[in-house]
Each structure stands twice: as structure tokens, then as C-alpha cells.
Design a protein around this motif. Structure first.
Motif, PDB file in Angstrom:
ATOM      1  N   UNK A 169       3.986   9.514 -10.027  1.00 18.26           N
ATOM      2  CA  UNK A 169       3.145   9.729 -11.203  1.00 18.26           C
ATOM      3  C   UNK A 169       2.591  11.144 -11.295  1.00 18.26           C
ATOM      4  N   UNK A 170       2.371  11.766 -10.143  1.00 21.01           N
ATOM      5  CA  UNK A 170       1.879  13.141 -10.107  1.00 21.01           C
ATOM      6  C   UNK A 170       3.002  14.161 -10.300  1.00 21.01           C
ATOM      7  N   UNK A 171       4.241  13.687 -10.390  1.00 18.66           N
ATOM      8  CA  UNK A 171       5.372  14.592 -10.596  1.00 18.66           C
ATOM      9  C   UNK A 171       5.853  15.275  -9.329  1.00 18.66           C
ATOM     10  N   UNK A 172       5.609  14.662  -8.178  1.00 13.89           N
ATOM     11  CA  UNK A 172       6.046  15.239  -6.905  1.00 13.89           C
ATOM     12  C   UNK A 172       7.573  15.231  -6.835  1.00 13.89           C
ATOM     13  N   UNK A 206      11.634   6.481  -3.579  1.00 17.53           N
ATOM     14  CA  UNK A 206      11.457   7.889  -3.937  1.00 17.53           C
ATOM     15  C   UNK A 206      12.770   8.510  -4.402  1.00 17.53           C
ATOM     16  N   UNK A 207      13.845   8.211  -3.679  1.00 20.36           N
ATOM     17  CA  UNK A 207      15.158   8.731  -4.059  1.00 20.36           C
ATOM     18  C   UNK A 207      15.552   8.263  -5.460  1.00 20.36           C
ATOM     19  N   UNK A 208      15.264   6.984  -5.776  1.00 21.20           N
ATOM     20  CA  UNK A 208      15.610   6.452  -7.102  1.00 21.20           C
ATOM     21  C   UNK A 208      14.830   7.149  -8.214  1.00 21.20           C
ATOM     22  N   UNK A 209      13.709   7.748  -7.868  1.00 17.53           N
ATOM     23  CA  UNK A 209      12.882   8.476  -8.834  1.00 17.53           C
ATOM     24  C   UNK A 209      13.136   9.982  -8.793  1.00 17.53           C
ATOM     25  N   UNK A 210      14.141  10.402  -8.002  1.00 19.20           N
ATOM     26  CA  UNK A 210      14.500  11.808  -7.940  1.00 19.20           C
ATOM     27  C   UNK A 210      13.638  12.635  -6.996  1.00 19.20           C
ATOM     28  N   UNK A 211      12.940  11.972  -6.081  1.00 18.03           N
ATOM     29  CA  UNK A 211      12.070  12.663  -5.127  1.00 18.03           C
ATOM     30  C   UNK A 211      12.791  12.759  -3.785  1.00 18.03           C
ATOM     31  N   UNK A 212      12.901  13.966  -3.257  1.00 14.97           N
ATOM     32  CA  UNK A 212      13.508  14.179  -1.951  1.00 14.97           C
ATOM     33  C   UNK A 212      12.458  13.930  -0.882  1.00 14.97           C
ATOM     34  N   UNK A 236       0.833  -1.199   0.000  1.00 14.23           N
ATOM     35  CA  UNK A 236       0.000   0.000   0.000  1.00 14.23           C
ATOM     36  C   UNK A 236       0.872   1.255   0.000  1.00 14.23           C
ATOM     37  N   UNK A 237       1.944   1.243   0.787  1.00 16.45           N
ATOM     38  CA  UNK A 237       2.859   2.384   0.826  1.00 16.45           C
ATOM     39  C   UNK A 237       3.566   2.569  -0.517  1.00 16.45           C
ATOM     40  N   UNK A 238       3.935   1.460  -1.149  1.00 15.11           N
ATOM     41  CA  UNK A 238       4.584   1.550  -2.468  1.00 15.11           C
ATOM     42  C   UNK A 238       3.612   2.105  -3.508  1.00 15.11           C
ATOM     43  N   UNK A 239       2.334   1.717  -3.413  1.00 15.08           N
ATOM     44  CA  UNK A 239       1.330   2.272  -4.332  1.00 15.08           C
ATOM     45  C   UNK A 239       1.207   3.781  -4.111  1.00 15.08           C
TER      46      UNK A 239
END
Length: 145
Positions: free
Chosen positions: A56-59, A76-82, A46-49
């Protein structure tokens, strides 16, 4: 021609993103306790979803008043999200106001994009081995120290 900077999209949570079952809605807790699976795996799914929805929202940044599960932080880090967790109850509301977001009190997706906030940029300073964020809001001048 001056190039316009990209605004940072921000999500602000006041619930645990670490899988602490006591912070979750009762109906989800009942479903998980009654299932044959271990509690940890459905919670993590659920947390991964939730994390996937944010990506997906570009956060670009996630602030969380409580903890963020280490696997979620890595994803999140692997996707560039801090991701910034353990933002105190004293500071989560000012962070929310600075970026114009609504507090997200659930990990159930989807999240309305209008609940997200934005910042022009985030700078930081280091004093005595501690990091301090200095967010630059679109509409508000504010510094956290």
C-alpha cells in the motif's frame, strides 16, 4: 524530452518476517499464546497485514536481515515487490545507509512513510553462480560485493 526514471522505494527490516515468535514483542507473544488459535495462523495474518501495508505504501524492495516467510515472499512477488532476506548483520546497516531508510524493528503497522528509503536503480552481476546486488543510491555511491 528526457523521461525521468521512477525511484525504487525500499523497506529495511532487522527482525524476522518468518513468524519466529522469539523476535516479536512480549505483549503480542502473550496474546497469541493465550488464544485458542494455533500460533502459526495469527502470526502469518500479522505478517500478511505487514506485507499489505508495504504494498500500500508503494514499496518496491524489501531487505530483511533475517528470514521472510515463503508465503510472504510469494505475496510480495505477486505484487511486483522484490524481497531479499538473510542480509547479514554486517550488510544490513550499509544497505540502510545507501537507501536512506530507517531500520524497521517491528511488523506492527502502520509504518511511517518517512522510515522508507529509495534507490535510483538496482543492478546485479553473477559470479560463480552467486548474485551480487549493486544498488545505485540517490545520494551515495556504494557497491556491495
Amino acid at each position: 524530452k528526457k523521461k525521468e526514471k521512477k525511484r525504487l522505494t525500499v523497506a529495511v527490516f532487522n527482525v524476522s518476517l518468518a513468524g519466529n515468535i522469539e523476535d516479536w514483542p512480549e505483549e503480542l507473544t502473550v496474546d497469541l499464546v493465550g488464544s485458542n488459535c494455533s500460533k502459526d495462523e495469527p502470526l502469518l495474518q500479522c505478517l500478511m497485514a505487514c506485507a499489505g501495508e508495504l504494498v500500500g505504501l508503494g514499496v518496491d524492495m524489501v531487505f530483511c536481515q533475517k528470514c521472510i516467510h515463503p508465503r510472504i515472499k510469494l505475496y510480495l512477488e505477486s505484487k511486483g515487490v522484490l524481497s531479499i532476506d538473510r542480509v547479514s548483520i554486517q550488510h544490513i546497516e550499509p544497505v540502510r545507509r545507501v537507501c536512506g531508510a530507517k531500520l524497521l524493528s517491528t511488523v506492527h503497522t502502520p509504518f511511517p512513510a518517512r522510515f522508507l528509503g529509495c534507490l535510483k536503480e538496482v543492478n546485479y552481476i553473477i559470479r560463480h553462480d552467486k548474485w551480487y546486488d549493486l544498488p545505485d543510491s540517490i545520494n551515495v555511491t556504494y557497491s556491495m560485493l
